[in-house]
Design a protein around this motif. Sequence first.
Motif, PDB file in Angstrom:
ATOM      1  N   ILE A 285      39.472  10.527  91.976  1.00 17.76           N
ATOM      2  CA  ILE A 285      38.098  10.620  92.478  1.00 17.76           C
ATOM      3  C   ILE A 285      37.371  10.665  91.365  1.00 17.76           C
ATOM      4  N   ALA A 286      37.240  11.496  90.191  1.00 14.93           N
ATOM      5  CA  ALA A 286      36.598  11.911  89.250  1.00 14.93           C
ATOM      6  C   ALA A 286      36.578  10.540  88.513  1.00 14.93           C
ATOM      7  N   ALA A 287      37.750  10.001  88.257  1.00 13.54           N
ATOM      8  CA  ALA A 287      37.896   8.683  87.453  1.00 13.54           C
ATOM      9  C   ALA A 287      37.020   7.554  88.102  1.00 13.54           C
ATOM     10  N   ILE A 288      36.908   7.333  89.508  1.00 15.30           N
ATOM     11  CA  ILE A 288      36.340   6.402  89.982  1.00 15.30           C
ATOM     12  C   ILE A 288      34.889   6.496  90.072  1.00 15.30           C
ATOM     13  N   ASP A 289      34.487   7.787  90.419  1.00 14.75           N
ATOM     14  CA  ASP A 289      32.988   8.351  90.490  1.00 14.75           C
ATOM     15  C   ASP A 289      32.366   8.610  88.980  1.00 14.75           C
ATOM     16  N   GLY A 290      33.191   8.962  88.023  1.00 16.44           N
ATOM     17  CA  GLY A 290      32.351   9.560  87.016  1.00 16.44           C
ATOM     18  C   GLY A 290      32.048   8.526  86.155  1.00 16.44           C
ATOM     19  N   PRO A 291      31.419   8.861  84.707  1.00 14.86           N
ATOM     20  CA  PRO A 291      31.220   7.972  83.812  1.00 14.86           C
ATOM     21  C   PRO A 291      32.378   6.891  83.351  1.00 14.86           C
ATOM     22  N   GLN A 292      31.885   5.650  83.098  1.00 13.06           N
ATOM     23  CA  GLN A 292      32.884   4.772  82.774  1.00 13.06           C
ATOM     24  C   GLN A 292      32.704   4.330  81.218  1.00 13.06           C
ATOM     25  N   ASP A 293      32.098   5.117  80.449  1.00 15.25           N
ATOM     26  CA  ASP A 293      32.095   5.020  78.993  1.00 15.25           C
ATOM     27  C   ASP A 293      33.240   4.907  78.297  1.00 15.25           C
ATOM     28  N   ASP A 294      34.274   5.818  78.708  1.00 16.45           N
ATOM     29  CA  ASP A 294      35.734   5.557  77.943  1.00 16.45           C
ATOM     30  C   ASP A 294      36.473   4.305  78.393  1.00 16.45           C
ATOM     31  N   VAL A 295      36.106   3.870  79.524  1.00 15.59           N
ATOM     32  CA  VAL A 295      36.857   2.541  80.055  1.00 15.59           C
ATOM     33  C   VAL A 295      35.970   1.458  79.217  1.00 15.59           C
ATOM     34  N   GLU A 296      34.935   1.426  78.882  1.00 16.95           N
ATOM     35  CA  GLU A 296      34.422   0.320  78.212  1.00 16.95           C
ATOM     36  C   GLU A 296      34.628   0.562  76.807  1.00 16.95           C
ATOM     37  N   LYS A 297      34.795   1.801  76.248  1.00 18.71           N
ATOM     38  CA  LYS A 297      35.185   1.880  74.878  1.00 18.71           C
ATOM     39  C   LYS A 297      36.690   1.373  74.455  1.00 18.71           C
ATOM     40  N   MET A 298      37.466   1.532  75.690  1.00 20.52           N
ATOM     41  CA  MET A 298      38.980   1.123  75.694  1.00 20.52           C
ATOM     42  C   MET A 298      38.995  -0.326  75.668  1.00 20.52           C
ATOM     43  N   MET A 299      38.105  -0.935  76.618  1.00 16.50           N
ATOM     44  CA  MET A 299      37.996  -2.430  76.613  1.00 16.50           C
ATOM     45  C   MET A 299      37.784  -2.865  75.195  1.00 16.50           C
ATOM     46  N   ARG A 300      36.784  -2.594  74.848  1.00 16.37           N
ATOM     47  CA  ARG A 300      36.203  -3.021  73.449  1.00 16.37           C
ATOM     48  C   ARG A 300      37.263  -2.927  72.390  1.00 16.37           C
ATOM     49  N   ALA A 301      37.989  -1.802  72.310  1.00 15.10           N
ATOM     50  CA  ALA A 301      39.117  -1.902  71.465  1.00 15.10           C
ATOM     51  C   ALA A 301      40.244  -2.764  71.598  1.00 15.10           C
TER      52      ALA A 301
END
Length: 394
Positions: A285-301
């Motif tokens: 739940i925290a993954a879906i509802d929380g900040p997505q900054d880390d996902v975006e950082k991972m995708m840039r990498a």
Amino acid sequence: MLHTIAAFDRLGEENAFAVLARATALAHQGRDIINLGIGQPDFKTPQHIVEAAIKALRDGHHGYTPASGLLATREAVVRRTLTTTGVEVSPENVMILPGGKPTMFAAILMFGEPGAEILYPDPGFPIYRSMIEFTGAAPVPVPIREENGFAFSAEETLALITPKTRLLILNSPANPTGGVTPRAEIEKLVKGLAKHPEVAILSDEIYDVMTYDGETHCSLLNFPEIRDRLIVLNGWSKTWAMTGWRMGWSIWPNGEKGAHLYDKVRKLAVNCWSCVNAPSQYAGIAAIDGPQDDVEKMMRAFDNRRKIVVEGLNALPGISCITPKGAFYAFPNVSKTGWKAKKLASALLEDAGVALIGGPDFGVLGEGYVRLSYANSEENILRALERIEAFLAK
């Protein structure tokens, strides 16, 4: 010898885990191994997700959960689905499972039996074919061709459907190729499927947010005309670097035709895994509802690494590699090296310390290719490319 049923002799494996085990064994012997074999992000799970699981444990969430998953977790999936696809689904059609594979297991088990046919992508995730063969159904490979950018062809797929076809498995963005099927091709497929109303569809969309170069993922949920026979597989493993949490979800058909499938998979859960542990669900739940900054950082990498991989592979003798549009895999053509794909992958691991997966581990059409995961650091990828170049120069 104890007598087991023949079905177990037909079960295959996912060779990425065998390569991982061998790479680990070599590393324990003191070898410097660069693992570009396993499909696992090298990033840690974002901290706010970890903290949500810890809080759940401290709050006393230690018991059983419903076989279909906590309502709050299913509602989080509903919100996420609306955000990513624009489609509203009911939590009553959402199932929380211990990873992505149980959805494959359940769907193939429901439709596979001797005399039936199940279509699956080739090259594709090896568990598709393994489970089809386990059920006794005939596996019918849908060719995934380099000349199509590793997208499936609607025309070629539809031509393979017969009166015996029970299930069609699709995967975009795709493992092992990194291919992304364009919306126009999916629309053509859906239109053609109108002539085959008794064929169920399993759409593996686990890499849905992992696209590049302006490509966008087209979910099969966007086509209401097939919703009453569509199963969508997704999960937390890739997007939020949660492979070890064993957290997946699936969305099951609605309408009179397919609604009963949900209760069948719920009963399968009761008989097999009971439920998914509570702390992981709160983390989900925290993954879906929380900040997505880390996902975006991972995708840039991943995007940066992808460019390094493609440029580096195309500079190697006998190797060519089209640019993957999704996931975190490259599927270079190695046919001009003079090596068979699996032998090359094995030799690179044993002699050069680079772990890759031979294309035939993903299907008969995988010969001539290897899979390289760029879920590793830029430094390691560059070192691996240097080692491959040196090996091929021998």
